[in-house]
Design an enzyme around this catalytic site. Sequence first.
Site, PDB file in Angstrom:
ATOM      1  N   CYS A 257       0.793  -1.239   0.000  1.00  0.00           N
ATOM      2  CA  CYS A 257       0.000   0.000   0.000  1.00  0.00           C
ATOM      3  C   CYS A 257       0.825   1.288   0.000  1.00  0.00           C
ATOM      4  CB  CYS A 257      -0.947  -0.018   1.197  1.00  0.00           C
ATOM      5  SG  CYS A 257      -2.151  -1.352   1.091  1.00  0.00           S
TER       6      CYS A 257
HETATM    7  N1  LIG Z   1      -2.830  -6.088   1.800  1.00  0.00           N
HETATM    8  C1  LIG Z   1      -3.357  -5.030   2.368  1.00  0.00           C
HETATM    9  O1  LIG Z   1      -3.079  -4.730   3.525  1.00  0.00           O
HETATM   10  C2  LIG Z   1      -4.362  -4.164   1.622  1.00  0.00           C
HETATM   11  C3  LIG Z   1      -5.114  -3.253   2.366  1.00  0.00           C
HETATM   12  C4  LIG Z   1      -6.056  -2.473   1.705  1.00  0.00           C
HETATM   13  C5  LIG Z   1      -6.183  -2.573   0.327  1.00  0.00           C
HETATM   14  N2  LIG Z   1      -5.404  -3.443  -0.379  1.00  0.00           N
HETATM   15  C6  LIG Z   1      -5.630  -3.516  -1.838  1.00  0.00           C
HETATM   16  O2  LIG Z   1      -6.385  -4.694  -2.117  1.00  0.00           O
HETATM   17  C7  LIG Z   1      -6.002  -5.235  -3.385  1.00  0.00           C
HETATM   18  C8  LIG Z   1      -5.561  -6.677  -3.213  1.00  0.00           C
HETATM   19  O3  LIG Z   1      -4.414  -6.697  -2.393  1.00  0.00           O
HETATM   20  P1  LIG Z   1      -3.958  -7.981  -1.576  1.00  0.00           P
HETATM   21  O4  LIG Z   1      -3.001  -7.494  -0.543  1.00  0.00           O
HETATM   22  O5  LIG Z   1      -5.141  -8.780  -1.167  1.00  0.00           O
HETATM   23  O6  LIG Z   1      -3.158  -8.767  -2.708  1.00  0.00           O
HETATM   24  P2  LIG Z   1      -2.626 -10.279  -2.629  1.00  0.00           P
HETATM   25  O7  LIG Z   1      -1.482 -10.340  -3.565  1.00  0.00           O
HETATM   26  O8  LIG Z   1      -2.450 -10.703  -1.211  1.00  0.00           O
HETATM   27  O9  LIG Z   1      -3.830 -11.114  -3.221  1.00  0.00           O
HETATM   28  C9  LIG Z   1      -4.264 -10.989  -4.519  1.00  0.00           C
HETATM   29  C10 LIG Z   1      -4.736 -12.357  -4.978  1.00  0.00           C
HETATM   30  O10 LIG Z   1      -5.317 -12.186  -6.251  1.00  0.00           O
HETATM   31  C11 LIG Z   1      -4.950 -13.273  -7.053  1.00  0.00           C
HETATM   32  N3  LIG Z   1      -5.135 -12.857  -8.433  1.00  0.00           N
HETATM   33  C12 LIG Z   1      -4.345 -12.069  -9.205  1.00  0.00           C
HETATM   34  N4  LIG Z   1      -4.925 -11.894 -10.404  1.00  0.00           N
HETATM   35  C13 LIG Z   1      -6.084 -12.572 -10.386  1.00  0.00           C
HETATM   36  C14 LIG Z   1      -7.107 -12.779 -11.325  1.00  0.00           C
HETATM   37  N5  LIG Z   1      -7.058 -12.196 -12.521  1.00  0.00           N
HETATM   38  N6  LIG Z   1      -8.140 -13.553 -11.006  1.00  0.00           N
HETATM   39  C15 LIG Z   1      -8.199 -14.118  -9.763  1.00  0.00           C
HETATM   40  N7  LIG Z   1      -7.268 -13.964  -8.835  1.00  0.00           N
HETATM   41  C16 LIG Z   1      -6.224 -13.186  -9.143  1.00  0.00           C
HETATM   42  C17 LIG Z   1      -3.540 -13.615  -6.650  1.00  0.00           C
HETATM   43  O11 LIG Z   1      -3.210 -14.948  -6.963  1.00  0.00           O
HETATM   44  C18 LIG Z   1      -3.599 -13.364  -5.135  1.00  0.00           C
HETATM   45  O12 LIG Z   1      -3.914 -14.533  -4.435  1.00  0.00           O
HETATM   46  C19 LIG Z   1      -4.922  -4.302  -3.913  1.00  0.00           C
HETATM   47  O13 LIG Z   1      -5.518  -3.333  -4.723  1.00  0.00           O
HETATM   48  C20 LIG Z   1      -4.377  -3.654  -2.658  1.00  0.00           C
HETATM   49  O14 LIG Z   1      -3.789  -2.399  -2.914  1.00  0.00           O
HETATM   50  C21 LIG Z   1      -4.524  -4.259   0.250  1.00  0.00           C
END
Ligand SMILES: NC(=O)c1ccc[n+]([C@@H]2O[C@H](COP(=O)([O-])OP(=O)(O)OC[C@H]3O[C@@H](n4cnc5c(N)ncnc54)[C@H](O)[C@@H]3O)[C@@H](O)[C@H]2O)c1
Length: 401
Positions: A257
Amino acid sequence: MKIGVIGQGYVGLTISAFAGEFYEVVGFDNNQRIVDQLNSGVSHIEGVENSDLQKWIKAGRYHATTVGIDLSGVDLIVIAVPTPLTKDRQPDLSYIEAACKTVGENVQKPVLVVNESTSFPGTLRNYIKPAIERYSKNKVDHLYAISPERVDPGRSDFNQRNTPRLYAGLTLEASRKTREFYSKFCDNLVEVSSPEVAEAAKLFENTFRQVNIALVNEFAQIAHSLGISVHETLDAANTKPYGFMKFTPSAGVGGHCIPVDPTYLAAVAENHGAPATFIRRANEVNIEMSEYVVDRVQADNGGSLEGKSVLVVGVAYKPNVADVRETAAELVIEHLRGRGAVVSWHDDVVKNWKGEISSPLSGADIAVVVTMHDLVKAPDVVASAPYVFDTTGKLKGVHGL
Ligand SMILES: NC(=O)c1ccc[n+]([C@@H]2O[C@H](COP(=O)([O-])OP(=O)(O)OC[C@H]3O[C@@H](n4cnc5c(N)ncnc54)[C@H](O)[C@@H]3O)[C@@H](O)[C@H]2O)c1
């Protein structure tokens, strides 16, 4: 109600686990290994317990899949896929695009699509809706909303239930249905007037952190040059009961983030001809901290690190998680190696990283502490090398920021 959650990572699995109490959840992820692991009842995310996952699987309320057509019967879709930067540090919407393709090709009845992935204002209206419509053969008329995620992995005092959640739909019906959905497991829902406001608020929250971390990192350098303790000064400033919020210096920022989201805001600002000078400079200051740390370590060790063994303690981007995305430890290690040091690292939460494994917490000439997990004991770190440099401010009696 049956819901589909696209992306089973930090955000998607967390939401799936909370939603599992009230809805049947299809967790779609394109990573077969993660899907197999989840279906065997093993969570890969801190804060999502195996016991919860197993409970929902047993009750027939959760299954993970890589098969798009499994989403065909759902009533609501949550998109929670990565939104990183491209090599030239521009917003990379390719994962969002792929998620839209999955929805467009597989969901043939009208549903509510809620985006939880972080992106710049206009993403829901100008990218997600048109992309799903483009991939949908039958031109299905879905509803669209945004509800940016605020999860802080590893944190127990704030969770999906007690963290206020912003939301906005493209239509009134989308807003109403979004509220209905989240109200089961979130006590404080805050509707804003447009998806763009919700998208911008999420980016601004993380930009606020990034800029303040950069400010305190710059101040750490000023305090050192003045020969005063940055931590004592910050504690002193923090006795002011209003108008001050304490941030602490570090080797830099990490995670998905803080190093990334502000650049989304800067990119969209500059595309609209607005300046993003603070954001750009804050990013530079935070990135440069790793080099400043190595400069300090080198200066304290006779001006050369050539051939010295250096143990980097903690390579996760923050305490008590195994997440190494954008971790400051990576740049610290790069700079140390660039100056001829023989570098190993110790992190028993991360364990394996970039083909290397965690080394014992002992035996080096120099230890540089980047992240202190709770399972690491301060006296062990202090005793791990004749010279210890602490970037966390948690160790007493050693060198550091
Ligand atoms: N991690 C955090 O603390 C956090 C907090 C708030 C917001 N976010 C936002 O949330 C979103 C997701 O982040 P995250 O941390 O969960 O990411 P992550 O990498 O932990 O998880 C993403 C998942 O999506 C899967 N993926 C990728 N492309 C895909 C597709 N086309 N179809 C299906 N699955 C797919 C990946 O295999 C992975 O398991 C981002 O935009 C991030 O900025 C994250």
